[in-house]
Design a protein around this motif. Structure first.
Motif, PDB file in Angstrom:
ATOM      1  N   UNK A  16       0.810  -1.217   0.000  1.00  0.00           N
ATOM      2  CA  UNK A  16       0.000   0.000   0.000  1.00  0.00           C
ATOM      3  C   UNK A  16       0.837   1.258   0.000  1.00  0.00           C
ATOM      4  N   UNK A  17       0.757   2.010   1.101  1.00  0.00           N
ATOM      5  CA  UNK A  17       1.365   3.346   1.185  1.00  0.00           C
ATOM      6  C   UNK A  17       2.794   3.394   0.665  1.00  0.00           C
ATOM      7  N   UNK A  18       3.651   2.534   1.195  1.00  0.00           N
ATOM      8  CA  UNK A  18       5.089   2.664   0.914  1.00  0.00           C
ATOM      9  C   UNK A  18       5.431   2.363  -0.549  1.00  0.00           C
ATOM     10  N   UNK A  19       5.100   1.175  -1.089  1.00  0.00           N
ATOM     11  CA  UNK A  19       5.460   0.944  -2.493  1.00  0.00           C
ATOM     12  C   UNK A  19       4.718   1.866  -3.465  1.00  0.00           C
ATOM     13  N   UNK A  20       3.472   2.247  -3.140  1.00  0.00           N
ATOM     14  CA  UNK A  20       2.747   3.142  -4.055  1.00  0.00           C
ATOM     15  C   UNK A  20       3.403   4.519  -4.085  1.00  0.00           C
ATOM     16  N   UNK A  21       3.872   5.008  -2.943  1.00  0.00           N
ATOM     17  CA  UNK A  21       4.534   6.312  -2.930  1.00  0.00           C
ATOM     18  C   UNK A  21       5.893   6.237  -3.610  1.00  0.00           C
ATOM     19  N   UNK A  22       6.523   5.070  -3.572  1.00  0.00           N
ATOM     20  CA  UNK A  22       7.779   4.901  -4.310  1.00  0.00           C
ATOM     21  C   UNK A  22       7.527   5.023  -5.809  1.00  0.00           C
ATOM     22  N   UNK A  23       6.451   4.394  -6.298  1.00  0.00           N
ATOM     23  CA  UNK A  23       6.105   4.504  -7.717  1.00  0.00           C
ATOM     24  C   UNK A  23       5.699   5.933  -8.069  1.00  0.00           C
ATOM     25  N   UNK A  24       4.978   6.587  -7.157  1.00  0.00           N
ATOM     26  CA  UNK A  24       4.548   7.962  -7.413  1.00  0.00           C
ATOM     27  C   UNK A  24       5.721   8.928  -7.420  1.00  0.00           C
ATOM     28  N   UNK A  25       6.755   8.631  -6.630  1.00  0.00           N
ATOM     29  CA  UNK A  25       7.966   9.455  -6.672  1.00  0.00           C
ATOM     30  C   UNK A  25       8.596   9.373  -8.060  1.00  0.00           C
ATOM     31  N   UNK A  26       8.576   8.166  -8.641  1.00  0.00           N
ATOM     32  CA  UNK A  26       9.106   7.980  -9.991  1.00  0.00           C
ATOM     33  C   UNK A  26       8.259   8.749 -11.005  1.00  0.00           C
ATOM     34  N   UNK A  27       6.919   8.639 -10.885  1.00  0.00           N
ATOM     35  CA  UNK A  27       6.059   9.326 -11.848  1.00  0.00           C
ATOM     36  C   UNK A  27       6.229  10.834 -11.754  1.00  0.00           C
ATOM     37  N   UNK A  28       6.450  11.343 -10.549  1.00  0.00           N
ATOM     38  CA  UNK A  28       6.673  12.774 -10.386  1.00  0.00           C
ATOM     39  C   UNK A  28       7.944  13.240 -11.075  1.00  0.00           C
ATOM     40  N   UNK A  29       9.020  12.453 -10.932  1.00  0.00           N
ATOM     41  CA  UNK A  29      10.280  12.801 -11.599  1.00  0.00           C
ATOM     42  C   UNK A  29      10.107  12.752 -13.129  1.00  0.00           C
ATOM     43  N   UNK A  30       9.387  11.721 -13.597  1.00  0.00           N
ATOM     44  CA  UNK A  30       9.163  11.611 -15.043  1.00  0.00           C
ATOM     45  C   UNK A  30       8.416  12.828 -15.574  1.00  0.00           C
ATOM     46  N   UNK A  31       7.424  13.287 -14.840  1.00  0.00           N
ATOM     47  CA  UNK A  31       6.653  14.454 -15.299  1.00  0.00           C
ATOM     48  C   UNK A  31       7.544  15.700 -15.349  1.00  0.00           C
ATOM     49  N   UNK A  32       8.429  15.837 -14.376  1.00  0.00           N
ATOM     50  CA  UNK A  32       9.343  16.985 -14.387  1.00  0.00           C
ATOM     51  C   UNK A  32      10.246  16.933 -15.618  1.00  0.00           C
ATOM     52  N   UNK A  33      10.795  15.747 -15.888  1.00  0.00           N
ATOM     53  CA  UNK A  33      11.716  15.608 -17.016  1.00  0.00           C
ATOM     54  C   UNK A  33      11.004  15.766 -18.358  1.00  0.00           C
ATOM     55  N   UNK A  34       9.712  15.402 -18.393  1.00  0.00           N
ATOM     56  CA  UNK A  34       8.949  15.510 -19.633  1.00  0.00           C
ATOM     57  C   UNK A  34       8.458  16.928 -19.911  1.00  0.00           C
ATOM     58  N   UNK A  35       8.535  17.797 -18.885  1.00  0.00           N
ATOM     59  CA  UNK A  35       8.077  19.181 -19.054  1.00  0.00           C
ATOM     60  C   UNK A  35       9.206  20.007 -19.663  1.00  0.00           C
TER      61      UNK A  35
END
Length: 465
Positions: free
Chosen positions: A114-133
């Protein structure tokens, strides 16, 4: 909307003096950030280390060789998730001989699924969005080539973080002298618990007080066939064994919304299937509209509202996943979707089977253990079952990990002779999308409904960050 005059959920100790060493009360809360750091710092001064050792020694001494009043333990907790862990640490701090029974893995849903692995994946998605902007990057003077990712590397990152925190949770309890008993816990009578593990003899122990903290599992509606590969729950999705080109997400609550953030950042197209007439039905309506404008409309996401997924068939023999949609009101067939994969995000169900509640005349309500405002379990006749409590997802009051932790601490306060009633309206919740959504207290419609009943006015204040 937050009622600022509401009492705090727990009476907290006074703030420590500047430069003072923080007492053991620092262990009271869930403390996942602290657990991730391993409860120690390489730069700790000898004085601080000595203080921590004395705290641990005092707590361990409190978890002595025998419980009080002839019981094996003062407190036995069934379930070692975040709620059980927080209760165990607080109990030892209060000098109670404590044991925790875990049939799966320490950390429960939050840490492992739940919380921990999902936030790990969301940290990745956040970085990807920054790099894609690209526009934003150029405005900072940065040049980034086409960003990519290693799916297995991302999956390993989430798994490794969960493993690290699980290990630290276990070590924190062992260091303070909590007995970790492996097996399936069952209540066999008043203040009696049996725990059993395949291939080993059953063990029966007595406890002055018992806390049920068994958590929840993903809820899968009828007609949906799960194969774990092309039709799966959040438990499977967090392993990130694939990133489908087109994925349907059944349910648009915070679980579905967070996964839409992850999948679209990694290149998937998403289709939401929502039974109610609007997306994100659990959110304040105004927040829901804003979230749709920011988190859904600009992304590769479409949606169907007011429909049920009456039948979902996994992909096989070269055929795609088939989703049969029916109108939520008329139950008439509307259309059939063909997608690469489907995530079932329709909420969670309490994990309370096999607890032996029938042995103490307790009947669950839709699977949830009935409790009063003090988390005391109620029997079939509406009476309090002495010395028995239930916290977290299993009681259904507020299915959040930190709510379970707060409930566990509140129960230990009561066991220790200090009455405590948790104010659930003061417990915040968050959806870790990009940008994030956070909330506390009543939604505006709930506040207006309460205002009509109790005769007060509702004021709305808005500000921009």
């Amino acid at each position: 909307l937050l009622n600022v005059s509401a009492p705090p959920p727990l009476a907290l100790a006074p703030a420590p003096r500047p430069n003072a060493i923080r007492p053991a009360a620092g262990l009271r809360f869930c403390g996942l950030r602290r657990e991730a750091l391993g409860l120690r710092s390489a730069r700790s001064s000898p004085r601080v280390v000595a203080a921590r050792r004395s705290v641990a020694a005092a707590a361990t001494a409190g978890n002595g060789a025998a419980g009080s009043g002839g019981f094996d333990y003062d407190l036995v907790i069934i379930g070692a998730g975040v709620g059980g862990h927080g209760a165990a640490l607080h109990a030892v701090e209060k000098g109670l001989k404590t044991a925790i029974i875990e049939g799966d893995v320490v950390g429960g849903t939050c840490v492992n699924r739940g919380c921990v692995p999902s936030k790990a994946l969301l940290a990745v998605s956040g970085r990807m969005r920054e790099l894609q902007d690209e526009h934003h990057m150029k405005s900072l003077g940065l040049q980034v080539s086409s960003p990519g990712y290693d799916r297995q590397g991302v999956a390993d990152h989430a798994n490794n973080l969960a493993s690290k925190i699980r290990s630290n949770l276990t070590n924190s309890m062992k260091a303070l002298g909590v007995d970790i008993l492996t097996g399936i816990g069952t209540i066999v009578g008043k203040q009696k618990v049996r725990y059993e593990k395949a291939g080993f003899p059953d063990n029966e122990i007595t406890a002055r007080n018992i806390i049920i903290a068994t958590g929840s599992v993903p809820f899968v509606p009828k007609g949906i066939e799960i194969d774990g590969k092309t039709v799966f729950t959040s438990d499977h999705a967090l392993k990130l064994e694939s990133v489908p080109d087109w994925i349907a997400i059944v349910g648009s609550g915070y679980i579905g919304l967070e996964f839409s953030d992850v999948y679209t950042a990694l290149g998937s197209e998403v289709t939401f299937v929502e039974a109610l007439d609007q997306l994100m039905p659990g959110f304040d309506p105004e927040i829901g509209k804003l979230a749709q404008r920011i988190l859904i409309n600009p992304r590769k996401i479409d949606y169907h509202t007011g429909v049920f997924a009456s039948k979902i068939t996994p992909a096989k023999d070269g055929k795609p996943v088939l989703i049969e949609l029916i109108d939520a009101k008329t139950k008439e067939h509307k259309e059939t979707l063909e997608v690469d994969a489907t995530l079932i995000a329709t909420g969670r169900a309490p994990f309370t089977k096999g607890l032996g509640l029938e042995n103490i005349n307790v009947i669950t309500q839709r699977g949830f253990v009935p409790v009063d405002e003090r988390m005391q379990v109620m029997d079939a006749d509406g009476n309090v079952v002495p010395n028995l409590y239930c916290i977290g997802d299993a009681n259904g009051k507020l299915m959040l990990a930190h709510a379970a932790s707060a409930q566990g601490i509140s129960v230990v306060e009561q066991i220790s002779g200090r009455d405590n009633i948790l104010n659930h309206l003061s417990i915040p919740a968050a959806c870790f999308t990009h940008p994030e959504i956070s909330m506390v207290g009543l939604t505006e419609p709930q506040a207006r409904e309460q205002a009509d009943k109790e005769g007060f006015e509702v004021s709305v204040v808005k500000t921009s960050f």
